[in-house]
Design a protein around this motif. Structure first.
Motif, PDB file in Angstrom:
ATOM      1  N   ALA A 161       0.829  -1.211   0.000  1.00 50.81           N
ATOM      2  CA  ALA A 161       0.000   0.000   0.000  1.00 50.81           C
ATOM      3  C   ALA A 161       0.864   1.262   0.000  1.00 50.81           C
ATOM      4  N   ALA A 162       1.918   1.268   0.812  1.00 49.43           N
ATOM      5  CA  ALA A 162       2.796   2.434   0.864  1.00 49.43           C
ATOM      6  C   ALA A 162       3.531   2.617  -0.458  1.00 49.43           C
ATOM      7  N   LEU A 163       3.948   1.511  -1.059  1.00 52.86           N
ATOM      8  CA  LEU A 163       4.634   1.599  -2.349  1.00 52.86           C
ATOM      9  C   LEU A 163       3.708   2.181  -3.404  1.00 52.86           C
ATOM     10  N   ALA A 164       2.451   1.773  -3.400  1.00 54.41           N
ATOM     11  CA  ALA A 164       1.483   2.310  -4.362  1.00 54.41           C
ATOM     12  C   ALA A 164       1.280   3.811  -4.148  1.00 54.41           C
ATOM     13  N   ARG A 165       1.211   4.239  -2.889  1.00 54.52           N
ATOM     14  CA  ARG A 165       1.015   5.665  -2.601  1.00 54.52           C
ATOM     15  C   ARG A 165       2.202   6.505  -3.052  1.00 54.52           C
ATOM     16  N   ARG A 166       3.401   5.967  -2.917  1.00 54.21           N
ATOM     17  CA  ARG A 166       4.604   6.764  -3.154  1.00 54.21           C
ATOM     18  C   ARG A 166       5.203   6.588  -4.544  1.00 54.21           C
ATOM     19  N   THR A 167       4.553   5.778  -5.377  1.00 54.62           N
ATOM     20  CA  THR A 167       5.029   5.607  -6.751  1.00 54.62           C
ATOM     21  C   THR A 167       4.360   6.630  -7.644  1.00 54.62           C
ATOM     22  N   LEU A 168       5.152   7.403  -8.365  1.00 56.66           N
ATOM     23  CA  LEU A 168       4.628   8.453  -9.233  1.00 56.66           C
ATOM     24  C   LEU A 168       3.701   7.868 -10.292  1.00 56.66           C
ATOM     25  N   GLY A 169       2.716   8.667 -10.688  1.00 60.31           N
ATOM     26  CA  GLY A 169       1.711   8.207 -11.638  1.00 60.31           C
ATOM     27  C   GLY A 169       2.295   7.644 -12.914  1.00 60.31           C
ATOM     28  N   GLU A 170       3.335   8.273 -13.424  1.00 61.63           N
ATOM     29  CA  GLU A 170       3.923   7.825 -14.686  1.00 61.63           C
ATOM     30  C   GLU A 170       4.618   6.471 -14.558  1.00 61.63           C
ATOM     31  N   HIS A 171       4.891   6.046 -13.314  1.00 62.47           N
ATOM     32  CA  HIS A 171       5.571   4.775 -13.080  1.00 62.47           C
ATOM     33  C   HIS A 171       4.679   3.727 -12.433  1.00 62.47           C
ATOM     34  N   ARG A 172       3.396   4.009 -12.311  1.00 61.18           N
ATOM     35  CA  ARG A 172       2.524   3.064 -11.614  1.00 61.18           C
ATOM     36  C   ARG A 172       2.364   1.747 -12.379  1.00 61.18           C
ATOM     37  N   TRP A 173       2.637   1.759 -13.658  1.00 54.32           N
ATOM     38  CA  TRP A 173       2.571   0.519 -14.421  1.00 54.32           C
ATOM     39  C   TRP A 173       3.601  -0.499 -13.926  1.00 54.32           C
ATOM     40  N   ARG A 174       4.606  -0.043 -13.158  1.00 46.94           N
ATOM     41  CA  ARG A 174       5.633  -0.942 -12.644  1.00 46.94           C
ATOM     42  C   ARG A 174       5.197  -1.695 -11.388  1.00 46.94           C
ATOM     43  N   LEU A 175       4.115  -1.292 -10.773  1.00 50.59           N
ATOM     44  CA  LEU A 175       3.707  -1.880  -9.498  1.00 50.59           C
ATOM     45  C   LEU A 175       3.557  -3.408  -9.562  1.00 50.59           C
ATOM     46  N   PRO A 176       2.970  -3.983 -10.621  1.00 49.36           N
ATOM     47  CA  PRO A 176       2.902  -5.455 -10.669  1.00 49.36           C
ATOM     48  C   PRO A 176       4.283  -6.118 -10.642  1.00 49.36           C
ATOM     49  N   ALA A 177       5.301  -5.452 -11.195  1.00 48.90           N
ATOM     50  CA  ALA A 177       6.652  -6.016 -11.165  1.00 48.90           C
ATOM     51  C   ALA A 177       7.188  -6.060  -9.737  1.00 48.90           C
ATOM     52  N   THR A 179       5.354  -6.282  -7.034  1.00 53.36           N
ATOM     53  CA  THR A 179       4.605  -7.343  -6.350  1.00 53.36           C
ATOM     54  C   THR A 179       5.192  -8.708  -6.706  1.00 53.36           C
ATOM     55  N   ARG A 180       5.484  -8.908  -7.964  1.00 51.46           N
ATOM     56  CA  ARG A 180       6.090 -10.169  -8.407  1.00 51.46           C
ATOM     57  C   ARG A 180       7.447 -10.365  -7.737  1.00 51.46           C
ATOM     58  N   TYR A 181       8.204  -9.298  -7.611  1.00 48.57           N
ATOM     59  CA  TYR A 181       9.522  -9.366  -6.969  1.00 48.57           C
ATOM     60  C   TYR A 181       9.401  -9.841  -5.526  1.00 48.57           C
ATOM     61  N   GLU A 182       8.429  -9.302  -4.804  1.00 56.26           N
ATOM     62  CA  GLU A 182       8.233  -9.712  -3.410  1.00 56.26           C
ATOM     63  C   GLU A 182       7.914 -11.195  -3.309  1.00 56.26           C
ATOM     64  N   HIS A 183       7.109 -11.696  -4.237  1.00 48.02           N
ATOM     65  CA  HIS A 183       6.680 -13.079  -4.179  1.00 48.02           C
ATOM     66  C   HIS A 183       7.735 -14.053  -4.693  1.00 48.02           C
ATOM     67  N   GLU A 184       8.475 -13.658  -5.732  1.00 46.38           N
ATOM     68  CA  GLU A 184       9.425 -14.581  -6.356  1.00 46.38           C
ATOM     69  C   GLU A 184      10.830 -14.470  -5.778  1.00 46.38           C
ATOM     70  N   ALA A 185      11.353 -13.264  -5.673  1.00 48.20           N
ATOM     71  CA  ALA A 185      12.721 -13.082  -5.166  1.00 48.20           C
ATOM     72  C   ALA A 185      12.770 -13.056  -3.641  1.00 48.20           C
ATOM     73  N   ARG A 186      11.656 -12.690  -2.999  1.00 47.34           N
ATOM     74  CA  ARG A 186      11.537 -12.623  -1.544  1.00 47.34           C
ATOM     75  C   ARG A 186      12.692 -11.829  -0.927  1.00 47.34           C
ATOM     76  N   PRO A 187      12.865 -10.598  -1.334  1.00 43.70           N
ATOM     77  CA  PRO A 187      14.006  -9.806  -0.865  1.00 43.70           C
ATOM     78  C   PRO A 187      14.071  -9.640   0.645  1.00 43.70           C
ATOM     79  N   SER A 188      12.920  -9.579   1.303  1.00 46.93           N
ATOM     80  CA  SER A 188      12.925  -9.414   2.753  1.00 46.93           C
ATOM     81  C   SER A 188      13.463 -10.642   3.473  1.00 46.93           C
ATOM     82  N   GLN A 189      13.453 -11.791   2.796  1.00 43.21           N
ATOM     83  CA  GLN A 189      13.991 -13.011   3.371  1.00 43.21           C
ATOM     84  C   GLN A 189      15.449 -13.219   2.981  1.00 43.21           C
ATOM     85  N   VAL A 190      15.832 -12.724   1.813  1.00 48.07           N
ATOM     86  CA  VAL A 190      17.154 -13.000   1.256  1.00 48.07           C
ATOM     87  C   VAL A 190      18.199 -11.967   1.679  1.00 48.07           C
TER      88      VAL A 190
END
Length: 211
Positions: A161-177, A179-190
């Motif tokens: 939610a915070a990432l969506a709020r703070r991502t500029l409108g012109e870059h909001r198309w990147r939000l699914p990427a 989300t995918r990063y969190e699920h696949e790469a799991r950066p918070s775990q790695v």
């Protein structure tokens, strides 16, 4: 996800201490990973002087200077989140020109920038030779899950939610990427160190990652 609040200056000092404590005979390759809304480049910049005060030579490199040419990067359009996730970063060049030479027994000869994506041409940056014990500070987004050889990874985390709020409108198309990063790469775990930055004025170092 339990976290310990710290002030921004204290965060920098703690990270500088952690990085500077690495053995001196070898180079230290540090990744500052996070979506642009977390501003990993600023944290990387803030670490330069404290590390030099601790006796470490430092080189700043940005992953944004190692993007693929537009003909490859934008093959599926300018706003394809899957292409952004998988095809934008030239990982081969980043390993060849930056991370590989800083492996144990490497040459230490690094290219700080390869490609000017705004002009879509080579930067013509000169090579730099780093002495053993020097620190590479590399900032970027979506850096994990790509087999990039880092010695220390700091991940700057935002809730979805915070990432969506703070991502500029012109870059909001990147939000699914992201989300995918969190699920696949799991950066918070790695990552070696995870910092919550939902309020950049009040970061918090994660002490117990969530599921």
């Amino acid at each position: 996800m339990r976290a310990r609040p710290v002030s921004p200056p204290l965060l920098v000092e703690e990270l500088a201490d952690r990085i500077a404590s690495a053995p001196r005979p070898s180079w230290v390759r540090v990744a500052l990973d996070g979506a642009p809304a977390t501003d990993p480049g600023r944290l990387a910049d803030d670490l330069v002087d404290p590390l030099r005060l601790r006796g470490r030579e430092v080189l700043r490199v940005s992953a944004s200077d190692f993007l693929r040419p537009a003909s490859l990067r934008l093959e599926f359009g300018r706003s394809d989140p899957d292409a952004f996730y998988t095809d934008w970063l030239d990982t081969g060049a980043l390993i060849r020109e930056v991370l590989g030479p800083l492996e144990p027994g490497g040459t230490g000869r690094v290219l700080p920038a390869l490609w000017d994506s705004a002009r879509d041409r080579a930067t013509r940056a000169p090579y730099v030779t780093l002495p053993p014990g020097a620190v590479l500070l590399l900032d970027g987004t979506l850096l994990l899950g790509r087999d990039l050889p880092f010695d220390l990874v700091v991940h700057l985390w935002l809730s979805e939610a915070a990432l969506a709020r703070r991502t500029l409108g012109e870059h909001r198309w990147r939000l699914p990427a992201y989300t995918r990063y969190e699920h696949e790469a799991r950066p918070s775990q790695v990552a070696d160190i995870v910092v919550r930055v939902e309020d950049p004025r009040h970061p918090a170092v994660v002490t117990e990652p969530g599921s």
